[in-house]
Design a protein around this motif. Structure first.
Motif, mmCIF file in Angstrom:
data_model
loop_
_atom_site.group_PDB
_atom_site.id
_atom_site.type_symbol
_atom_site.label_atom_id
_atom_site.label_comp_id
_atom_site.label_asym_id
_atom_site.label_seq_id
_atom_site.Cartn_x
_atom_site.Cartn_y
_atom_site.Cartn_z
ATOM 1 N N GLN A 14 0.811 -1.221 0.000
ATOM 2 C CA GLN A 14 0.000 0.000 0.000
ATOM 3 C C GLN A 14 0.844 1.271 0.000
ATOM 4 O OE1 GLN A 14 -2.285 -1.474 3.602
ATOM 5 N NE2 GLN A 14 -4.004 -0.654 2.421
ATOM 6 N N SER A 15 2.146 1.147 0.019
ATOM 7 C CA SER A 15 3.009 2.334 0.022
ATOM 8 C C SER A 15 2.776 3.155 -1.245
ATOM 9 C CB SER A 15 4.478 1.927 0.102
ATOM 10 O OG SER A 15 4.763 1.274 1.325
ATOM 11 N N PRO A 16 2.915 4.479 -1.160
ATOM 12 C CA PRO A 16 2.706 5.324 -2.343
ATOM 13 C C PRO A 16 3.848 5.164 -3.345
ATOM 14 C CG PRO A 16 3.499 6.638 -0.511
ATOM 15 C CD PRO A 16 3.238 5.274 0.042
ATOM 16 N N PRO A 17 3.644 5.539 -4.591
ATOM 17 C CA PRO A 17 4.717 5.494 -5.596
ATOM 18 C C PRO A 17 5.888 6.396 -5.199
ATOM 19 C CG PRO A 17 2.577 5.824 -6.630
ATOM 20 C CD PRO A 17 2.366 6.004 -5.165
ATOM 21 N N PHE A 18 7.070 6.027 -5.668
ATOM 22 C CA PHE A 18 8.292 6.765 -5.351
ATOM 23 C C PHE A 18 9.043 7.154 -6.619
ATOM 24 C CE2 PHE A 18 7.735 5.652 -1.028
ATOM 25 C CZ PHE A 18 8.749 6.209 -0.253
ATOM 26 N N LEU A 19 9.661 8.326 -6.559
ATOM 27 C CA LEU A 19 10.703 8.730 -7.494
ATOM 28 C C LEU A 19 11.939 9.011 -6.657
ATOM 29 C CD1 LEU A 19 11.711 9.566 -10.328
ATOM 30 C CD2 LEU A 19 10.922 11.894 -9.814
ATOM 31 N N ILE A 20 13.029 8.317 -6.945
ATOM 32 C CA ILE A 20 14.252 8.425 -6.158
ATOM 33 C C ILE A 20 15.365 8.927 -7.072
ATOM 34 C CG2 ILE A 20 15.840 7.208 -4.628
ATOM 35 C CD1 ILE A 20 13.635 4.984 -4.450
ATOM 36 N N ILE A 21 16.055 9.975 -6.653
ATOM 37 C CA ILE A 21 17.117 10.581 -7.463
ATOM 38 C C ILE A 21 18.388 10.638 -6.617
ATOM 39 C CG2 ILE A 21 17.779 12.555 -8.873
ATOM 40 C CD1 ILE A 21 14.827 13.251 -9.165
ATOM 41 N N HIS A 22 19.485 10.063 -7.133
ATOM 42 C CA HIS A 22 20.691 9.911 -6.315
ATOM 43 C C HIS A 22 21.925 9.977 -7.218
ATOM 44 C CE1 HIS A 22 21.703 8.153 -2.143
ATOM 45 N NE2 HIS A 22 22.817 8.644 -2.640
ATOM 46 N N GLY A 23 22.980 10.605 -6.719
ATOM 47 C CA GLY A 23 24.236 10.684 -7.445
ATOM 48 C C GLY A 23 25.114 9.470 -7.184
ATOM 49 N N ASP A 24 25.802 8.997 -8.224
ATOM 50 C CA ASP A 24 26.601 7.787 -8.063
ATOM 51 C C ASP A 24 27.959 8.039 -7.403
ATOM 52 O OD1 ASP A 24 27.981 9.033 -10.124
ATOM 53 O OD2 ASP A 24 27.869 7.341 -11.511
ATOM 54 N N GLN A 25 28.279 9.298 -7.127
ATOM 55 C CA GLN A 25 29.527 9.619 -6.432
ATOM 56 C C GLN A 25 29.269 10.135 -5.021
ATOM 57 O OE1 GLN A 25 32.582 8.907 -7.909
ATOM 58 N NE2 GLN A 25 31.155 7.943 -9.359
ATOM 59 N N ASP A 26 28.141 9.804 -4.455
ATOM 60 C CA ASP A 26 27.759 10.280 -3.123
ATOM 61 C C ASP A 26 28.534 9.504 -2.067
ATOM 62 O OD1 ASP A 26 26.437 11.040 -0.743
ATOM 63 O OD2 ASP A 26 24.539 11.296 -1.816
ATOM 64 N N SER A 27 29.377 10.213 -1.324
ATOM 65 C CA SER A 27 30.157 9.575 -0.262
ATOM 66 C C SER A 27 29.500 9.719 1.107
ATOM 67 C CB SER A 27 31.569 10.182 -0.210
ATOM 68 O OG SER A 27 31.511 11.576 0.070
ATOM 69 N N ARG A 28 28.472 10.528 1.204
ATOM 70 C CA ARG A 28 27.791 10.736 2.486
ATOM 71 C C ARG A 28 26.625 9.768 2.662
ATOM 72 N NH1 ARG A 28 27.762 17.355 3.183
ATOM 73 N NH2 ARG A 28 29.990 17.630 2.777
ATOM 74 N N VAL A 29 25.825 9.663 1.637
ATOM 75 C CA VAL A 29 24.753 8.665 1.623
ATOM 76 C C VAL A 29 24.984 7.814 0.377
ATOM 77 C CG1 VAL A 29 22.268 8.248 1.529
ATOM 78 C CG2 VAL A 29 23.155 10.236 2.780
ATOM 79 N N PRO A 30 25.600 6.664 0.517
ATOM 80 C CA PRO A 30 25.926 5.849 -0.665
ATOM 81 C C PRO A 30 24.692 5.534 -1.497
ATOM 82 C CG PRO A 30 27.011 4.987 1.299
ATOM 83 C CD PRO A 30 26.061 6.049 1.772
ATOM 84 N N ILE A 31 24.886 5.441 -2.792
ATOM 85 C CA ILE A 31 23.761 5.171 -3.680
ATOM 86 C C ILE A 31 23.132 3.813 -3.390
ATOM 87 C CG2 ILE A 31 25.116 4.119 -5.537
ATOM 88 C CD1 ILE A 31 23.270 5.718 -7.486
ATOM 89 N N SER A 32 23.846 2.943 -2.714
ATOM 90 C CA SER A 32 23.271 1.657 -2.324
ATOM 91 C C SER A 32 22.020 1.837 -1.468
ATOM 92 C CB SER A 32 24.301 0.812 -1.565
ATOM 93 O OG SER A 32 24.779 1.505 -0.421
ATOM 94 N N GLN A 33 21.924 2.948 -0.734
ATOM 95 C CA GLN A 33 20.730 3.224 0.061
ATOM 96 C C GLN A 33 19.495 3.368 -0.830
ATOM 97 O OE1 GLN A 33 20.357 4.076 3.756
ATOM 98 N NE2 GLN A 33 22.027 2.590 3.662
ATOM 99 N N SER A 34 19.645 4.047 -1.943
ATOM 100 C CA SER A 34 18.512 4.228 -2.854
ATOM 101 C C SER A 34 18.250 2.984 -3.693
ATOM 102 C CB SER A 34 18.758 5.438 -3.757
ATOM 103 O OG SER A 34 18.597 6.642 -3.025
ATOM 104 N N ILE A 35 19.306 2.248 -4.024
ATOM 105 C CA ILE A 35 19.115 0.985 -4.735
ATOM 106 C C ILE A 35 18.281 0.040 -3.870
ATOM 107 C CG2 ILE A 35 20.297 -1.063 -5.613
ATOM 108 C CD1 ILE A 35 22.626 0.797 -6.417
ATOM 109 N N LEU A 36 18.595 -0.016 -2.575
ATOM 110 C CA LEU A 36 17.855 -0.879 -1.658
ATOM 111 C C LEU A 36 16.399 -0.440 -1.531
ATOM 112 C CD1 LEU A 36 17.680 -3.116 0.481
ATOM 113 C CD2 LEU A 36 18.499 -1.437 2.164
#
Length: 356
Positions: A286-308
């Motif tokens: 039931q979660s709402p739709p998401f659009l996730i935008i992330h940079g692949d050189q992010d050293s503070r919040v790794p892009i793996s967080q958005s991939i997950l």
């Protein structure tokens, strides 16, 4: 010209919701847009020309920003005939007053506006409701042109309260807006949450935990009467246990990382709290739709967080899209380029108008 105005500290109700300018007039203003440039990827300097590929990062990101929009921003960056209602108090707790700002485009008819709720970033420990808008001026302007009411909210920082205070504050802002929806012609059945970094985390957390409602995030445990139609998450954390894994040599008993300050404990010593504060914990069909935008050189919040997060939503059968911005890091100015602005506005418009 727009007169300078001061930040009023006294509590205000919906009928007295603006700071007062030096000339004694309330700072609810009809703006006239001036000349503005629209950036594209071709206009953007290469990553190598920015400090560490991080864009507006480092010391510049930590400068104090006033909690209200500057007159120059109002005149030059916003569309014409947008009403700016600033410093509306939506909650007072422990003598701390939390406020929100509303940018209200002119209605074309006797109707209510769909709503974008913006939650600011700053590692849960700094920032305010006006700071991100100065950095995401194109996104703000395009959402207003699309007819959205754009509302930016404050929440308690980690120095003021630990989790789940921040989630409760976001829901209390929604509850206030629902109670005063007629005052501002807001359609709280069409809400889209957006945020960057820590704000992206909170937008994702509120979005995934809203259906079914999570009582620990609500002041009033009754069914929330608003409807979150979608979430736009700019490079926000999604799993605080895994986020901690990027840190080496941490003294977990004296952890001062942003996520430890949010929780009051190192995530690895209190994984129960870390999971409770992670958007992935609440993902369901039931979660709402998401659009996730992330940079692949992010050293503070790794892009793996958005991939997950993206994968978790898709496994649950939720519509989600992850846009990877190549060659940029955390908080880069690239995220306010037209390519990504148009994707965010297209997504928000589609989910807000779904099933009509």
């Amino acid at each position: 010209m727009v007169d300078n105005y001061v930040d009023a500290q006294q509590p205000r109700g919906p009928g007295q919701d603006a700071p007062i300018r030096p000339n004694g007039q309330p700072a609810e203003i009809e703006t006239t847009a001036g000349q503005r440039s629209e950036r594209s990827a071709a206009d953007r300097p290469s990553v190598s020309k920015r400090s560490g590929g991080q864009g507006r990062s480092g010391q510049q990101r930590r400068r104090y920003s006033p909690p209200v929009l500057s007159p120059d921003f109002i005149e030059t960056k916003l569309p014409a005939n947008v009403r700016y209602v600033s410093d509306v108090s939506f909650k007072t707790i422990n003598d701390l007053e939390l406020k929100l700002d509303l940018l209200l485009p002119t209605l074309a008819a006797d109707d209510n506006r769909p709503v974008v709720i913006w939650i600011h970033g700053g590692a849960w420990m700094r920032g305010n409701k006006a700071h991100d808008l100065h950095r995401y001026d194109q996104l703000t302007s395009h959402l207003l042109n699309a007819g959205f009411a754009f509302i930016s909210i404050d929440y308690r920082l980690s120095s003021q309260a630990t989790f789940p205070a921040q989630a409760i504050d976001c829901n209390d802002a929604l509850a206030f807006l629902y109670a005063h929806r007629d005052d501002y012609a807001l359609d709280l059945d069409r809400v889209v949450l957006m945020g960057t970094s820590a704000g992206g985390h909170l937008a994702s957390l509120i979005g995934t935990s809203s259906v079914p409602p999570t009582p620990k995030f609500l002041t009033n445990v009754d069914q929330p009467p608003w409807t979150i139609r979608g979430v736009v998450n700019f490079y926000g954390p999604s799993d605080l246990v895994l986020l901690q894994g990027k840190r080496e040599g941490v003294d977990f008993e004296n952890d001062r990382s942003p996520e430890a300050r949010l929780l009051g404990h190192s995530p690895l010593l209190r994984p129960d709290l870390a999971r409770a504060a992670s958007p992935t914990t609440y993902v369901n069909a039931q979660s709402p739709p998401f659009l996730i935008i992330h940079g692949d050189q992010d050293s503070r919040v790794p892009i793996s967080q958005s991939i997950l997060l993206n994968a978790s939503l898709k496994v649950a059968g939720v519509k989600s899209e992850l846009i990877v911005v190549e060659g940029v890091g955390h908080g880069d100015e690239a995220f306010d380029e037209l390519t990504y602005v148009e994707k965010a506005v297209e997504f928000a418009t589609a989910v807000a108008n779904a099933n009509e």
